[in-house]
Scaffold this motif. Structure first.
Motif, PDB file in Angstrom:
ATOM      1  N   HIS A 113       0.828  -1.206   0.000  1.00 32.14           N
ATOM      2  CA  HIS A 113       0.000   0.000   0.000  1.00 32.14           C
ATOM      3  C   HIS A 113       0.867   1.262   0.000  1.00 32.14           C
ATOM      4  O   HIS A 113       0.570   2.237  -0.698  1.00 32.14           O
ATOM      5  CB  HIS A 113      -0.932   0.000   1.221  1.00 32.14           C
ATOM      6  N   ALA A 117       0.935   3.974  -3.023  1.00 31.87           N
ATOM      7  CA  ALA A 117       0.510   5.335  -2.704  1.00 31.87           C
ATOM      8  C   ALA A 117       1.608   6.345  -3.033  1.00 31.87           C
ATOM      9  O   ALA A 117       1.334   7.427  -3.573  1.00 31.87           O
ATOM     10  CB  ALA A 117       0.122   5.435  -1.228  1.00 31.87           C
ATOM     11  N   TYR A 153      -1.605  12.656   0.712  1.00 36.42           N
ATOM     12  CA  TYR A 153      -2.255  11.356   0.515  1.00 36.42           C
ATOM     13  C   TYR A 153      -1.230  10.231   0.622  1.00 36.42           C
ATOM     14  O   TYR A 153      -1.465   9.211   1.295  1.00 36.42           O
ATOM     15  CB  TYR A 153      -2.947  11.326  -0.845  1.00 36.42           C
ATOM     16  N   CYS A 157      -1.351   7.492   3.701  1.00 36.65           N
ATOM     17  CA  CYS A 157      -1.480   6.055   3.443  1.00 36.65           C
ATOM     18  C   CYS A 157      -0.309   5.288   4.030  1.00 36.65           C
ATOM     19  O   CYS A 157      -0.475   4.185   4.563  1.00 36.65           O
ATOM     20  CB  CYS A 157      -1.572   5.805   1.939  1.00 36.65           C
ATOM     21  N   ARG A 161      -0.471   2.724   7.755  1.00 32.56           N
ATOM     22  CA  ARG A 161      -0.135   1.303   7.789  1.00 32.56           C
ATOM     23  C   ARG A 161       0.561   0.935   9.090  1.00 32.56           C
ATOM     24  O   ARG A 161       0.479  -0.213   9.556  1.00 32.56           O
ATOM     25  CB  ARG A 161       0.748   0.933   6.589  1.00 32.56           C
TER      26      ARG A 161
END
Length: 220
Positions: A113, A117, A153, A157, A161
């Protein structure tokens, strides 16, 4: 994942529609669509390159997530693992989660992720800098704002995590590094640093439109 795939399409298409030098609406849409398709093809190639690197590393390392013991509840020889012994083979006993979810709980490194991102955010921010920013235009205020949103963003992200206990900090750090390497490859090699329109020496695959980094004197 949907945001990572669709965000560049909207960013590039809207930017090209706004800054297209065509006076006719049909030609403007065609020109913008052609440029968007060419850049998104390169973006998609880089995304697949990113995905393959991440998945191969996950398969090789098999590093457990912070939530591994909660999701899997591993057991060997009738006893539960206590987290201090090396166990080459184990069985997940937690019935609350699916088999796929339990398998994914020991594939933490690196963070996919985060990698995606960072790749998406930096690609879009770099594109806006090269195609929409101009010191003598009102975009001098709008473009940095949009870039800040995109990079925020990516950062959100990545950090989420860790705070959601889905990854360790080193998983996120390596995932971000992979994302940066992939965006450098995509922009500098595949997209030619978004400068394929600045001269006549361009790729035959690239769309034939003017760059937005123009000198206003050229229009007078």
């Amino acid at each position: 994942m949907v945001t990572v795939l669709l965000a560049p399409v909207f960013v590039i298409l809207i930017t090209e529609l706004i800054f297209s030098d065509s006076a006719h609406p049909r030609s403007r849409f065609y020109q913008a669509g052609k440029t968007t398709g060419w850049l998104c093809r390169s973006y998609g190639y880089g995304f697949v390159f990113n995905l393959v690197i991440v998945e191969v590393m996950k398969g090789i390392t098999g590093s457990p997530r912070p939530t591994f013991f909660y999701i899997c509840e591993p057991r060997i020889n009738g006893r539960f693992c206590n987290g201090t012994d090396f166990v080459p083979n184990f069985e997940c006993t937690n019935k609350q989660f699916s088999t796929w979810y339990q398998t994914d709980s020991y594939h933490s490194f690196p963070s996919g992720h985060t990698s995606f991102a960072v790749y998406c955010g930096f690609f879009c921010a770099w594109y806006l800098q090269k195609r929409a920013f101009n010191w003598r235009s009102r975009t001098i205020f709008l473009v940095p704002l949009l870039q800040m949103v995109l990079l925020t963003y990516s950062a959100y992200c990545s950090l989420s995590r860790i705070t959601d206990h889905r990854h360790h900090w080193w998983d996120v750090a390596v995932g971000a590094f992979i994302g940066i390497i992939c965006v450098l490859y995509t922009v500098l090699v595949l997209c030619k640093n978004f400068a394929f329109n600045k001269s006549n020496d361009i790729s035959s695959e690239g769309p034939q439109t003017k760059t937005l980094l123009y000198d206003r004197s050229e229009l007078t």
